[in-house]
Write an enzyme that holds these catalytic residues in place. Structure first.
Site, PDB file in Angstrom:
ATOM      1  CB  CYS A 291      -1.005  -0.020   1.147  1.00 29.03           C
ATOM      2  SG  CYS A 291      -0.285   0.055   2.807  1.00 29.03           S
TER       3      CYS A 291
ATOM      4  CG  HIS B 142      -4.654   0.228   3.638  1.00 27.68           C
ATOM      5  ND1 HIS B 142      -3.953  -0.691   2.891  1.00 27.68           N
ATOM      6  CD2 HIS B 142      -5.542   0.798   2.788  1.00 27.68           C
ATOM      7  CE1 HIS B 142      -4.419  -0.695   1.646  1.00 27.68           C
ATOM      8  NE2 HIS B 142      -5.379   0.204   1.558  1.00 27.68           N
TER       9      HIS B 142
ATOM     10  CG  ASP C 208      -6.628   0.156  -1.876  1.00 27.03           C
ATOM     11  OD1 ASP C 208      -7.187  -0.391  -2.846  1.00 27.03           O
ATOM     12  OD2 ASP C 208      -6.959  -0.100  -0.703  1.00 27.03           O
TER      13      ASP C 208
END
Length: 202
Positions: free
Chosen positions: A122, A165, A177
């Site tokens: 991420c 994240h 993402d």
């Protein structure tokens, strides 16, 4: 186009002398009845066949889809670019520099610790996208709380930060993402319950 059938190939000629008789004794009564009542088809020696050419629609100057390969372009980047063309891309991408760069990598696999078009995690994805625009960002998702300016009304291209994240806000409740192992870069709904939005400018 019309084509005449040569007389030598005419189906109207009697074939009884050329073909052996067919033994129908083994057929069921139902099959024999069907044969007996079937219409007889004959074709004239002057028979001709033809077909209509299908209508063809031509679009003048269609917009081409170009995936350029240079020495520095990897196959993963090419796959991602092709996937970006084929997947549903939000309208917010058009004209938004961050999202236009991010959309090139749709389809690239998640790779733990990855920070290149061969595979992203991420924070590797977000930092790579912004690096293409000359903006240096951290490689740890936790560090994103300390970059840029926090905003309460996010704009497409802002960063979505949640515990463990980061992603990029794509507008209309969507983000792009690198989700998790086994998944690929994709546009998807925002699942975080209370994310922090960060705006970073060069």
């Amino acid at each position: 186009m019309t084509m005449a059938i040569p007389a030598s190939a005419s189906p109207s000629e009697s074939r009884s002398s050329n073909l052996p008789p067919v033994d129908v004794s083994a057929l069921t009564a139902e099959a024999r009845a069907a044969l007996a009542t079937s219409p007889v088809v004959t074709v004239s020696a002057e028979a001709a066949w033809g077909f209509e050419a299908p209508a063809i629609t031509v679009t003048a100057n269609p917009k081409p889809v170009v995936v350029e390969r240079t020495a520095a372009t990897s196959r993963s980047a090419e796959r991602a670019a092709a996937a970006a063309v084929n997947n549903a891309i939000p309208q917010s991408v058009a004209g938004n520099a961050v999202l236009e760069v991010a959309a090139r990598y749709v389809g690239v696999p998640y790779v733990s610790g990855g920070a290149s078009p061969d595979g992203f995690d991420c924070s590797g994805f977000v930092s790579y996208v912004y690096a293409q625009l000359g903006i240096s960002l951290p490689r740890s998702s936790g560090d994103y709380y300390n970059v840029g300016v926090r905003v309460t009304e996010p704009q497409p291209g802002d960063i979505i930060v949640s515990p463990g994240h980061v992603g990029i806000y794509a507008g209309d409740g969507l983000q792009i993402d690198a989700p998790r192992p086994g998944k690929t870069i994709q546009f998807r709904g925002i699942w975080q319950s209370n994310p922090t939005y960060v705006r970073v400018t060069g």
